[in-house]
Write a protein that holds these residues in place. Structure first.
Motif, PDB file in Angstrom:
ATOM      1  N   GLY A 236       0.817  -1.210   0.000  1.00 55.79           N
ATOM      2  CA  GLY A 236       0.000   0.000   0.000  1.00 55.79           C
ATOM      3  C   GLY A 236       0.849   1.257   0.000  1.00 55.79           C
ATOM      4  O   GLY A 236       0.654   2.166  -0.822  1.00 55.79           O
ATOM      5  N   VAL A 237       1.816   1.331   0.922  1.00 51.33           N
ATOM      6  CA  VAL A 237       2.714   2.483   0.989  1.00 51.33           C
ATOM      7  C   VAL A 237       3.572   2.546  -0.276  1.00 51.33           C
ATOM      8  O   VAL A 237       3.838   3.625  -0.808  1.00 51.33           O
ATOM      9  CB  VAL A 237       3.589   2.414   2.251  1.00 51.33           C
ATOM     10  N   ARG A 238       3.996   1.367  -0.756  1.00 54.76           N
ATOM     11  CA  ARG A 238       4.822   1.340  -1.969  1.00 54.76           C
ATOM     12  C   ARG A 238       4.090   1.979  -3.152  1.00 54.76           C
ATOM     13  O   ARG A 238       4.675   2.771  -3.894  1.00 54.76           O
ATOM     14  CB  ARG A 238       5.196  -0.089  -2.309  1.00 54.76           C
ATOM     15  N   ARG A 239       2.833   1.644  -3.339  1.00 53.06           N
ATOM     16  CA  ARG A 239       2.087   2.193  -4.476  1.00 53.06           C
ATOM     17  C   ARG A 239       1.937   3.709  -4.363  1.00 53.06           C
ATOM     18  O   ARG A 239       2.021   4.423  -5.363  1.00 53.06           O
ATOM     19  CB  ARG A 239       0.727   1.516  -4.585  1.00 53.06           C
ATOM     20  N   TRP A 240       1.708   4.191  -3.151  1.00 53.84           N
ATOM     21  CA  TRP A 240       1.591   5.631  -2.970  1.00 53.84           C
ATOM     22  C   TRP A 240       2.921   6.333  -3.265  1.00 53.84           C
ATOM     23  O   TRP A 240       2.954   7.363  -3.950  1.00 53.84           O
ATOM     24  CB  TRP A 240       1.144   5.951  -1.538  1.00 53.84           C
ATOM     25  N   VAL A 241       4.018   5.771  -2.777  1.00 56.59           N
ATOM     26  CA  VAL A 241       5.340   6.343  -3.036  1.00 56.59           C
ATOM     27  C   VAL A 241       5.642   6.335  -4.530  1.00 56.59           C
ATOM     28  O   VAL A 241       6.152   7.318  -5.089  1.00 56.59           O
ATOM     29  CB  VAL A 241       6.420   5.577  -2.247  1.00 56.59           C
ATOM     30  N   SER A 242       5.316   5.233  -5.204  1.00 52.35           N
ATOM     31  CA  SER A 242       5.555   5.152  -6.651  1.00 52.35           C
ATOM     32  C   SER A 242       4.727   6.177  -7.407  1.00 52.35           C
ATOM     33  O   SER A 242       5.212   6.819  -8.355  1.00 52.35           O
ATOM     34  CB  SER A 242       5.221   3.744  -7.163  1.00 52.35           C
ATOM     35  N   LEU A 243       3.469   6.358  -6.999  1.00 53.87           N
ATOM     36  CA  LEU A 243       2.598   7.333  -7.656  1.00 53.87           C
ATOM     37  C   LEU A 243       3.154   8.744  -7.513  1.00 53.87           C
ATOM     38  O   LEU A 243       3.216   9.502  -8.493  1.00 53.87           O
ATOM     39  CB  LEU A 243       1.190   7.257  -7.057  1.00 53.87           C
ATOM     40  N   VAL A 244       3.570   9.092  -6.299  1.00 50.85           N
ATOM     41  CA  VAL A 244       4.130  10.420  -6.070  1.00 50.85           C
ATOM     42  C   VAL A 244       5.413  10.610  -6.878  1.00 50.85           C
ATOM     43  O   VAL A 244       5.637  11.666  -7.488  1.00 50.85           O
ATOM     44  CB  VAL A 244       4.387  10.639  -4.563  1.00 50.85           C
ATOM     45  N   SER A 245       6.252   9.576  -6.914  1.00 50.27           N
ATOM     46  CA  SER A 245       7.509   9.663  -7.661  1.00 50.27           C
ATOM     47  C   SER A 245       7.260   9.879  -9.152  1.00 50.27           C
ATOM     48  O   SER A 245       7.881  10.744  -9.779  1.00 50.27           O
ATOM     49  CB  SER A 245       8.334   8.385  -7.460  1.00 50.27           C
ATOM     50  N   VAL A 246       6.357   9.091  -9.712  1.00 50.52           N
ATOM     51  CA  VAL A 246       6.080   9.210 -11.148  1.00 50.52           C
ATOM     52  C   VAL A 246       5.478  10.571 -11.464  1.00 50.52           C
ATOM     53  O   VAL A 246       5.849  11.222 -12.452  1.00 50.52           O
ATOM     54  CB  VAL A 246       5.155   8.069 -11.619  1.00 50.52           C
ATOM     55  N   LEU A 247       4.536  11.037 -10.639  1.00 53.39           N
ATOM     56  CA  LEU A 247       3.925  12.345 -10.866  1.00 53.39           C
ATOM     57  C   LEU A 247       4.976  13.437 -10.854  1.00 53.39           C
ATOM     58  O   LEU A 247       5.000  14.307 -11.738  1.00 53.39           O
ATOM     59  CB  LEU A 247       2.866  12.608  -9.793  1.00 53.39           C
ATOM     60  N   TYR A 248       5.855  13.397  -9.853  1.00 53.27           N
ATOM     61  CA  TYR A 248       6.899  14.412  -9.767  1.00 53.27           C
ATOM     62  C   TYR A 248       7.811  14.376 -10.991  1.00 53.27           C
ATOM     63  O   TYR A 248       8.119  15.420 -11.591  1.00 53.27           O
ATOM     64  CB  TYR A 248       7.716  14.213  -8.491  1.00 53.27           C
ATOM     65  N   MET A 249       8.250  13.194 -11.388  1.00 51.75           N
ATOM     66  CA  MET A 249       9.186  13.101 -12.516  1.00 51.75           C
ATOM     67  C   MET A 249       8.534  13.474 -13.843  1.00 51.75           C
ATOM     68  O   MET A 249       9.179  14.079 -14.710  1.00 51.75           O
ATOM     69  CB  MET A 249       9.806  11.704 -12.566  1.00 51.75           C
ATOM     70  N   LEU A 250       7.258  13.141 -14.025  1.00 46.53           N
ATOM     71  CA  LEU A 250       6.566  13.543 -15.254  1.00 46.53           C
ATOM     72  C   LEU A 250       6.428  15.067 -15.315  1.00 46.53           C
ATOM     73  O   LEU A 250       6.583  15.666 -16.387  1.00 46.53           O
ATOM     74  CB  LEU A 250       5.192  12.878 -15.321  1.00 46.53           C
ATOM     75  N   CYS A 251       6.145  15.693 -14.172  1.00 47.53           N
ATOM     76  CA  CYS A 251       6.090  17.159 -14.133  1.00 47.53           C
ATOM     77  C   CYS A 251       7.444  17.759 -14.486  1.00 47.53           C
ATOM     78  O   CYS A 251       7.535  18.743 -15.237  1.00 47.53           O
ATOM     79  CB  CYS A 251       5.656  17.626 -12.745  1.00 47.53           C
ATOM     80  N   PHE A 252       8.496  17.186 -13.939  1.00 43.99           N
ATOM     81  CA  PHE A 252       9.857  17.650 -14.201  1.00 43.99           C
ATOM     82  C   PHE A 252      10.163  17.531 -15.698  1.00 43.99           C
ATOM     83  O   PHE A 252      10.683  18.473 -16.326  1.00 43.99           O
ATOM     84  CB  PHE A 252      10.831  16.814 -13.374  1.00 43.99           C
ATOM     85  N   LEU A 253       9.824  16.388 -16.277  1.00 43.29           N
ATOM     86  CA  LEU A 253      10.056  16.186 -17.708  1.00 43.29           C
ATOM     87  C   LEU A 253       9.304  17.219 -18.546  1.00 43.29           C
ATOM     88  O   LEU A 253       9.871  17.829 -19.468  1.00 43.29           O
ATOM     89  CB  LEU A 253       9.606  14.780 -18.116  1.00 43.29           C
ATOM     90  N   ALA A 254       8.022  17.397 -18.248  1.00 44.24           N
ATOM     91  CA  ALA A 254       7.220  18.348 -19.016  1.00 44.24           C
ATOM     92  C   ALA A 254       7.774  19.763 -18.885  1.00 44.24           C
ATOM     93  O   ALA A 254       7.827  20.522 -19.865  1.00 44.24           O
ATOM     94  CB  ALA A 254       5.763  18.299 -18.555  1.00 44.24           C
ATOM     95  N   ALA A 255       8.213  20.115 -17.680  1.00 39.27           N
ATOM     96  CA  ALA A 255       8.764  21.446 -17.456  1.00 39.27           C
ATOM     97  C   ALA A 255      10.038  21.664 -18.271  1.00 39.27           C
ATOM     98  O   ALA A 255      10.234  22.723 -18.883  1.00 39.27           O
ATOM     99  CB  ALA A 255       9.045  21.642 -15.968  1.00 39.27           C
ATOM    100  N   GLU A 256      10.924  20.664 -18.272  1.00 37.97           N
ATOM    101  CA  GLU A 256      12.188  20.815 -18.990  1.00 37.97           C
ATOM    102  C   GLU A 256      11.967  20.922 -20.507  1.00 37.97           C
ATOM    103  O   GLU A 256      12.574  21.753 -21.181  1.00 37.97           O
ATOM    104  CB  GLU A 256      13.102  19.632 -18.674  1.00 37.97           C
ATOM    105  N   LEU A 257      11.119  20.066 -21.050  1.00 38.73           N
ATOM    106  CA  LEU A 257      10.875  20.116 -22.491  1.00 38.73           C
ATOM    107  C   LEU A 257      10.124  21.383 -22.886  1.00 38.73           C
ATOM    108  O   LEU A 257      10.383  21.970 -23.952  1.00 38.73           O
ATOM    109  CB  LEU A 257      10.100  18.875 -22.935  1.00 38.73           C
ATOM    110  N   THR A 258       9.208  21.834 -22.044  1.00 39.03           N
ATOM    111  CA  THR A 258       8.540  23.103 -22.302  1.00 39.03           C
ATOM    112  C   THR A 258       9.555  24.236 -22.308  1.00 39.03           C
ATOM    113  O   THR A 258       9.500  25.139 -23.156  1.00 39.03           O
ATOM    114  CB  THR A 258       7.461  23.372 -21.236  1.00 39.03           C
ATOM    115  N   ALA A 259      10.494  24.188 -21.374  1.00 41.02           N
ATOM    116  CA  ALA A 259      11.497  25.236 -21.255  1.00 41.02           C
ATOM    117  C   ALA A 259      12.370  25.323 -22.498  1.00 41.02           C
ATOM    118  O   ALA A 259      12.654  26.420 -22.992  1.00 41.02           O
ATOM    119  CB  ALA A 259      12.367  25.001 -20.022  1.00 41.02           C
ATOM    120  N   ILE A 260      12.801  24.175 -23.032  1.00 43.03           N
ATOM    121  CA  ILE A 260      13.682  24.246 -24.208  1.00 43.03           C
ATOM    122  C   ILE A 260      12.926  24.786 -25.416  1.00 43.03           C
ATOM    123  O   ILE A 260      13.494  25.494 -26.255  1.00 43.03           O
ATOM    124  CB  ILE A 260      14.332  22.873 -24.518  1.00 43.03           C
TER     125      ILE A 260
END
Length: 457
Positions: free
Chosen positions: A116-140
């Motif tokens: 249960g905790v693992r799935r929540w941690v994975s969800l938060v991690s993926v959300l954060y990294m996808l936001c980071f990716l979108a931000a970087e590509l938008t920036a370039i």
């Protein structure tokens, strides 16, 4: 100049592609593809930390903080950007010892607290990294439009495809191989831009004042940035991969010090450019972009150098994020083959590129993802204490969600208003949600743990 800009971008991307594809020869099996376990020395780890963390955001955020909030908040930003590496070095050996064959922070959460905790941690991690990716590509895409006549959307796609090519083929070793060169290249390019920019900076008036806001307000911004950046980066799977890739604990410590120290210097120096631009009275633009305002006073050829710098910054962070997301997917699903892991990487990039092509601001979503990370990071890391139970960790994470809105709920008397503030409607970080999330999650985890009976055995 258009052909010069195009040639510079193509040359940089070809170099990164060649370096990454060359590293594929050393990949051996899916575990090596994802972790390059116990293989990297301190120099590689340090340069990789630097390159992976230095995205295009450093050309926007630190100069703006320096220009409008001043040196105190800028110092907080620099420390916040570097502090996660020290935390990784301090806690990484403990987690490596507990999970010598591990690959992610979510696996540690599973080992301590269950799926249960693992799935929540994975969800938060993926959300954060996808936001980071979108931000970087938008920036370039935005930077390309600012510095050249090239189509920014074409450059977004080119960067995404190039990094995908070598990360899907060579895995973490490809990312590490390019990180070494990207770190050295970005420092050289940044030094060239800084030298020319400062040389052509208009003379600062004798009456010019250091930009800033009232001291305690600046301290509040600085603390907010430290908490937000540190909490979020501890859910960055790309960094956790490097914890297991380090040859030993000594290499991890030295690499963290190298990466953290150079990060502080880079953020501080780039932020100082923003202060210089403000003190010189330059038109900083609307929305303000102090770094690029400086380029308007510099020779035209410097635009090509700055564009290659931006491509290097984006590629170095994007390839880490791509591989980190794929690694997390593999860790979540036992039995995945290497080809499937590669296709997962490709599939996850499609929505990210589509978001980046819209050219929309993702800062607000980025801050929300940071806040989600802040609600859970303390309970997860407290798992290093054997007495902490699954109930305590889950209770702490839920308390963190409540703590994110409680301070402003009390101050405003309105739940709706508190929820709105916690979603950062102005796109600016505020201290109360982050402090509330961290304090509430840690306190509740501790209280439930202390109230529970010690674990037997």
């Amino acid at each position: 100049m258009m052909m010069t800009h195009l040639a510079a971008i193509v040359a940089a991307l070809c170099l990164f592609g060649w370096l990454g594809l060359r590293a594929r020869k050393t990949a051996n099996g899916i575990d090596d593809y994802m972790t390059a376990r116990n293989s990297q020395g301190a120099g590689t780890i340090g340069l990789s930390f630097l390159a992976s963390g230095m995205g295009a955001w450093i050309l926007f955020a630190p100069p703006e903080v320096g220009a409008f909030v001043g040196p105190v908040a800028l110092a907080g930003y620099a420390v916040g950007a570097a502090l996660p590496f020290i935390v990784f070095a301090a806690l990484g050996p403990l987690i490596r010892k507990r999970l010598p064959e591990g690959r992610s922070i979510s696996e540690f959460a599973d080992a301590r607290f269950g799926p249960g905790v693992r799935r929540w941690v994975s969800l938060v991690s993926v959300l954060y990294m996808l936001c980071f990716l979108a931000a970087e590509l938008t920036a370039i895409g935005s930077i390309t439009g600012l510095l050249s006549d090239l189509n920014g959307q074409v450059v977004v796609i080119a960067v995404a495809l190039t990094t995908l090519l070598y990360t899907t083929w060579g895995g973490l070793r490809a990312s590490l191989a390019t990180d070494r060169w990207q770190a050295l290249l970005l420092m050289a390019l940044l030094a060239a831009v800084l030298f020319v920019d400062w040389k052509h900076l208009p003379t600062t008036a004798d009456s010019a004042e250091m930009p800033g806001i009232p001291f305690w307000s600046a301290v509040s911004v600085a603390v907010t940035l430290v908490l937000a950046v540190t909490a979020a980066n501890l859910f960055h799977q790309g960094y956790w991969q490097r914890v297991w890739a380090a040859r030993d604990n000594g290499a991890l410590w030295r690499g963290a010090i190298l990466g953290g120290g150079t990060t502080i210097v880079v953020v501080a120096v780039v932020g100082a450019l923003g202060m210089s631009a403000a003190m010189a009275g330059l038109n900083l633009g609307q929305p303000p972009i102090p770094f690029f305002a400086l380029l308007s006073e510099a020779p035209q050829w410097l635009g090509a150098v700055a564009l290659v710098l931006a491509v290097t910054l984006v590629a170095s962070s994007v390839d880490t994020l791509q591989n980190g997301i794929a690694s997390l997917a593999v860790a979540e699903k036992d039995g995945l083959t290497l080809p499937v892991a590669r296709w997962i990487t490709v599939a996850l990039m499609i929505p990210v590129v589509l978001v980046a092509l819209q050219g929309a601001s993702v800062l607000r979503l980025f801050l929300i993802a940071d806040l989600l990370c802040a609600t859970a990071i303390i309970p997860v890391l407290m798992g290093l204490w054997p007495r902490v139970t699954t109930v305590a960790a889950l209770g702490g994470a839920l308390a963190g969600l409540l703590g994110a809105i409680l301070p402003n709920w009390v101050m405003t008397g309105s739940l709706a208003e508190a929820l709105l503030i916690a979603s950062f409607p102005g796109g600016a970080p505020t201290l109360a949600p982050f402090a509330g999330a961290l304090l509430a999650s840690g306190a509740v985890t501790l209280l439930i743990t202390v109230a529970s009976r010690p674990r037997l055995g």
